[in-house]
Structure formats: structure tokens, C-alpha cells
Scaffold this motif. Structure first.
Motif, PDB file in Angstrom:
ATOM      1  N   VAL A 125       0.797 -12.162  -6.691  1.00 54.13           N
ATOM      2  CA  VAL A 125      -0.137 -12.761  -7.653  1.00 54.13           C
ATOM      3  C   VAL A 125      -1.220 -13.568  -6.928  1.00 54.13           C
ATOM      4  O   VAL A 125      -2.410 -13.245  -6.999  1.00 54.13           O
ATOM      5  N   ASN A 126      -0.797 -14.622  -6.232  1.00 54.39           N
ATOM      6  CA  ASN A 126      -1.799 -15.587  -5.725  1.00 54.39           C
ATOM      7  C   ASN A 126      -1.914 -15.639  -4.200  1.00 54.39           C
ATOM      8  O   ASN A 126      -2.542 -16.558  -3.667  1.00 54.39           O
ATOM      9  N   GLN A 127      -1.333 -14.707  -3.501  1.00 55.22           N
ATOM     10  CA  GLN A 127      -1.450 -14.728  -2.040  1.00 55.22           C
ATOM     11  C   GLN A 127      -2.907 -14.532  -1.623  1.00 55.22           C
ATOM     12  O   GLN A 127      -3.631 -13.735  -2.221  1.00 55.22           O
ATOM     13  N   THR A 128      -3.275 -15.251  -0.569  1.00 52.90           N
ATOM     14  CA  THR A 128      -4.552 -14.955   0.082  1.00 52.90           C
ATOM     15  C   THR A 128      -4.315 -13.768   1.017  1.00 52.90           C
ATOM     16  O   THR A 128      -3.160 -13.402   1.277  1.00 52.90           O
ATOM     17  N   ARG A 129      -5.373 -13.223   1.554  1.00 53.97           N
ATOM     18  CA  ARG A 129      -5.233 -12.078   2.464  1.00 53.97           C
ATOM     19  C   ARG A 129      -4.285 -12.409   3.627  1.00 53.97           C
ATOM     20  O   ARG A 129      -3.441 -11.611   3.996  1.00 53.97           O
ATOM     21  N   ASP A 130      -4.411 -13.627   4.167  1.00 52.71           N
ATOM     22  CA  ASP A 130      -3.575 -14.032   5.316  1.00 52.71           C
ATOM     23  C   ASP A 130      -2.102 -14.159   4.953  1.00 52.71           C
ATOM     24  O   ASP A 130      -1.240 -14.141   5.827  1.00 52.71           O
ATOM     25  N   GLN A 131      -1.833 -14.380   3.687  1.00 52.48           N
ATOM     26  CA  GLN A 131      -0.438 -14.586   3.270  1.00 52.48           C
ATOM     27  C   GLN A 131       0.277 -13.281   2.921  1.00 52.48           C
ATOM     28  O   GLN A 131       1.452 -13.296   2.573  1.00 52.48           O
ATOM     29  N   LEU A 132      -0.433 -12.178   2.970  1.00 55.80           N
ATOM     30  CA  LEU A 132       0.185 -10.892   2.651  1.00 55.80           C
ATOM     31  C   LEU A 132       0.719 -10.259   3.939  1.00 55.80           C
ATOM     32  O   LEU A 132       0.118 -10.423   4.996  1.00 55.80           O
ATOM     33  N   PRO A 133       1.829  -9.526   3.826  1.00 55.37           N
ATOM     34  CA  PRO A 133       2.333  -8.866   5.037  1.00 55.37           C
ATOM     35  C   PRO A 133       1.318  -7.840   5.527  1.00 55.37           C
ATOM     36  O   PRO A 133       0.723  -7.108   4.736  1.00 55.37           O
ATOM     37  N   GLY A 134       1.122  -7.791   6.839  1.00 56.80           N
ATOM     38  CA  GLY A 134       0.122  -6.878   7.382  1.00 56.80           C
ATOM     39  C   GLY A 134       0.719  -5.578   7.880  1.00 56.80           C
ATOM     40  O   GLY A 134       0.014  -4.635   8.209  1.00 56.80           O
ATOM     41  N   ASP A 135       2.063  -5.526   7.911  1.00 53.84           N
ATOM     42  CA  ASP A 135       2.703  -4.396   8.587  1.00 53.84           C
ATOM     43  C   ASP A 135       3.350  -3.415   7.609  1.00 53.84           C
ATOM     44  O   ASP A 135       4.256  -2.686   7.952  1.00 53.84           O
ATOM     45  N   THR A 136       2.897  -3.431   6.347  1.00 51.94           N
ATOM     46  CA  THR A 136       3.538  -2.559   5.359  1.00 51.94           C
ATOM     47  C   THR A 136       2.958  -1.146   5.449  1.00 51.94           C
ATOM     48  O   THR A 136       1.844  -0.947   5.914  1.00 51.94           O
ATOM     49  N   ARG A 137       3.723  -0.160   4.950  1.00 51.20           N
ATOM     50  CA  ARG A 137       3.266   1.232   4.997  1.00 51.20           C
ATOM     51  C   ARG A 137       2.047   1.418   4.112  1.00 51.20           C
ATOM     52  O   ARG A 137       1.044   1.978   4.525  1.00 51.20           O
ATOM     53  N   ALA A 138       2.148   0.931   2.863  1.00 50.37           N
ATOM     54  CA  ALA A 138       0.963   0.945   2.002  1.00 50.37           C
ATOM     55  C   ALA A 138       0.288  -0.409   2.194  1.00 50.37           C
ATOM     56  O   ALA A 138       0.969  -1.438   2.151  1.00 50.37           O
ATOM     57  N   PRO A 139      -1.024  -0.474   2.433  1.00 51.13           N
ATOM     58  CA  PRO A 139      -1.667  -1.780   2.589  1.00 51.13           C
ATOM     59  C   PRO A 139      -1.440  -2.639   1.342  1.00 51.13           C
ATOM     60  O   PRO A 139      -1.461  -2.132   0.222  1.00 51.13           O
ATOM     61  N   ALA A 140      -1.183  -3.943   1.567  1.00 54.05           N
ATOM     62  CA  ALA A 140      -0.827  -4.811   0.441  1.00 54.05           C
ATOM     63  C   ALA A 140      -2.050  -5.547  -0.103  1.00 54.05           C
ATOM     64  O   ALA A 140      -3.014  -5.800   0.610  1.00 54.05           O
ATOM     65  N   ALA A 141      -1.978  -5.870  -1.387  1.00 50.82           N
ATOM     66  CA  ALA A 141      -3.006  -6.700  -2.024  1.00 50.82           C
ATOM     67  C   ALA A 141      -2.303  -7.606  -3.015  1.00 50.82           C
ATOM     68  O   ALA A 141      -1.141  -7.383  -3.383  1.00 50.82           O
ATOM     69  N   SER A 142      -2.981  -8.666  -3.430  1.00 53.51           N
ATOM     70  CA  SER A 142      -2.482  -9.497  -4.534  1.00 53.51           C
ATOM     71  C   SER A 142      -3.536  -9.456  -5.629  1.00 53.51           C
ATOM     72  O   SER A 142      -4.681  -9.045  -5.382  1.00 53.51           O
ATOM     73  N   LEU A 143      -3.171  -9.924  -6.811  1.00 50.14           N
ATOM     74  CA  LEU A 143      -4.181  -9.978  -7.880  1.00 50.14           C
ATOM     75  C   LEU A 143      -5.359 -10.832  -7.393  1.00 50.14           C
ATOM     76  O   LEU A 143      -6.527 -10.525  -7.649  1.00 50.14           O
TER      77      LEU A 143
END
Ligand code: BTN
Length: 232
Positions: A125-143
Motif C-alpha cells: 500500500v504505502n511503501q516507497t520505492r526504496d522500501q520495496l524488495p528489489g530482487d523479486t521475479r516480477a518487479p514490485a510496486a505499491s499503490l
């Protein structure tokens, strides 16, 4: 009714561990932070404390139904509420991801426990770009990374529970046919080159039993689940 009673803790290993089959159907567990969040295929689901919607729901579907279908019911409800929150279309990436703009914003996990199903849903929901995992198979996003807005999580949870209840009741009464049009319309993989546990081809559609149909050189194959790679 899905959402009552509710167990909420500030922190736990995983909300999947807070429920058991002796509880009433519809009981949910929520938290602000998981120290050992679970993803599909034994992966972890990481969160930044206080930023995500982390929820597990105890369901007791008819015995002849497949857990894979519950995953789809959860995925559909999640895609619908993400769509409402953002005003943008959301897709279901079989078997359990919700995608916006080719990025994963939410995931679902259905685990069997003594005849019951524990459906876990995590929404960024509220993660900033830096707070999202960077190593996932599908690139992650938050709302938040999608539209810049910081949101309260409780209204999103309320919408999720009401939408899930509707979808779940429709599925219990009418099977996956009752939701199939909605699921098919949101099928992210359709037409993409995919590989699932070594079966490679073009994804045709999510089948009514929750499997993925792939057109391979040797004909159409329906796969149950497993390691998925896909063309972006
Ligand atoms: C996946 O994408 O692999 C599934 C992720 C499911 C995450 C949710 S968060 C709430 C619930 N508790 C868990 O430990 N996992 C699910």
C-alpha cells in the motif's frame, strides 16, 4: 461473514499462523508487520512495518473444491479492490499475483489446514520505492509508487473483505463459472510466452479448475503450479 471475528497483532511471524481450523469460517488475522511472512513455493514475503495490508482469512469451502480455485477467488477480489483504489486496471498473474502496469502490487497464498483453507493476502500500500524488495521475479510496486498517494489501510481492508465475501459466496454457490468472465478478463499471462516447471509455450488461459493452459509444441498442457517464468 468474512472479517469477524478479527485477530489483530502489532507484529507476528506470519498471519497464516494465527488461524486454525477450529475457528469460525470468516475469521481473519491482520498485523502491521510480519517477521517471517510466507510467499508461494516456500518464498518469503517481506514488508516494511506499517506500510502493507497483511491479512489471512479462514475459509471452509465445500470438500470437493480445489485450493487453486480459492487462490483465484482471492486474486479476483484483490484485483478488484486495487482497481477501485487506483482507478487503473489490475490483472491477475496466475496463480496468485495482482499486477498493475506489469508490476506486482499484491500476492495471495492459499494453504490447506485440516480441511480448511487459510487464504493469505498481502497488498503493497504505502511503501516507497526504496522500501520495496528489489530482487523479486516480477518487479514490485505499491499503490503509493503508482499514484503517489499515501492511504489508510483500514478502508482498503474493509473493501477487500466485502469484495472477497461476495466473490466467495458466488463461487460456493456456482463454482468458478460464476466468476470466470471476470477472471478471464484480467488474465495477465494470456498470450505471453511462459515456462512453468519446464513446460514452455504460450499461455492460453486460466482453466476452470485453476490450472494454467499452455500451448506447447506437443499440444495443450494444463499445469498445476510451480516455478513460473514469463515474458515481460
Ligand atoms: C506470494 O506472492 O507468493 C504470496 C504472498 C502472500 C503474502 C501474504 S501477507 C499475509 C499472509 N501472511 C503470510 O505470511 N503470507 C500471506
Amino acid at each position: 461473514m468474512i472479517g469477524e471475528p478479527r485477530v489483530h497483532v502489532a507484529e507476528c511471524e506470519s498471519t497464516q499462523l494465527l488461524l486454525d481450523a477450529s475457528m469460525a469460517e470468516g475469521t481473519i488475522a491482520t498485523t502491521d508487520h510480519q517477521t517471517s511472512g510466507r510467499g508461494r513455493l516456500g518464498r518469503t514475503w517481506d514488508d516494511e512495518p506499517g506500510t502493507s495490508l497483511l491479512c489471512s482469512v479462514l475459509l471452509k469451502p465445500p470438500a470437493d473444491r480445489r485450493a487453486a480455485e480459492v487462490t483465484l477467488v482471492g486474486g479476483l477480489a484483490t484485483a478488484e479492490i486495487v482497481e477501485r483504489a487506483l482507478g487503473l486496471s489490475a490483472q491477475i498473474k496466475w496463480p496468485n499475483d495482482v499486477m498493475v502496469d506489469r508490476r506486482k502490487v499484491a500476492g495471495g497464498l492459499a494453504e490447506l489446514l485440516e480441511g480448511a483453507v487459510i487464504l493469505g493476502i498481502g497488498i503493497n500500500v504505502n511503501q516507497t520505492r526504496d522500501q520495496l524488495p528489489g530482487d523479486t521475479r516480477a518487479p514490485a510496486a505499491s499503490l503509493r509508487t503508482i499514484d503517489g498517494r499515501v492511504r489508510e489501510r483500514e478502508p482498503i481492508l474493509a473493501d477487500l473483505l466485502a469484495t472477497l465475501e461476495q466473490a466467495y459466496e458466488a463461487w460456493v454457490a456456482g463454482g468458478i463459472d460464476a466468476l470466470y468472465g471476470e477472471i478471464g478478463a484480467r488474465d495477465f499471462l494470456r498470450g505471453r510466452r511462459v515456462s512453468v516447471n519446464g513446460t514452455t509455450g504460450t499461455a492460453l488461459m486460466i482453466a476452470r479448475d485453476g490450472r494454467l493452459e499452455i500451448e506447447t509444441a506437443a499440444g495443450t498442457v494444463a499445469v498445476e503450479g510451480g516455478e513460473l517464468t514469463y515474458e515481460r
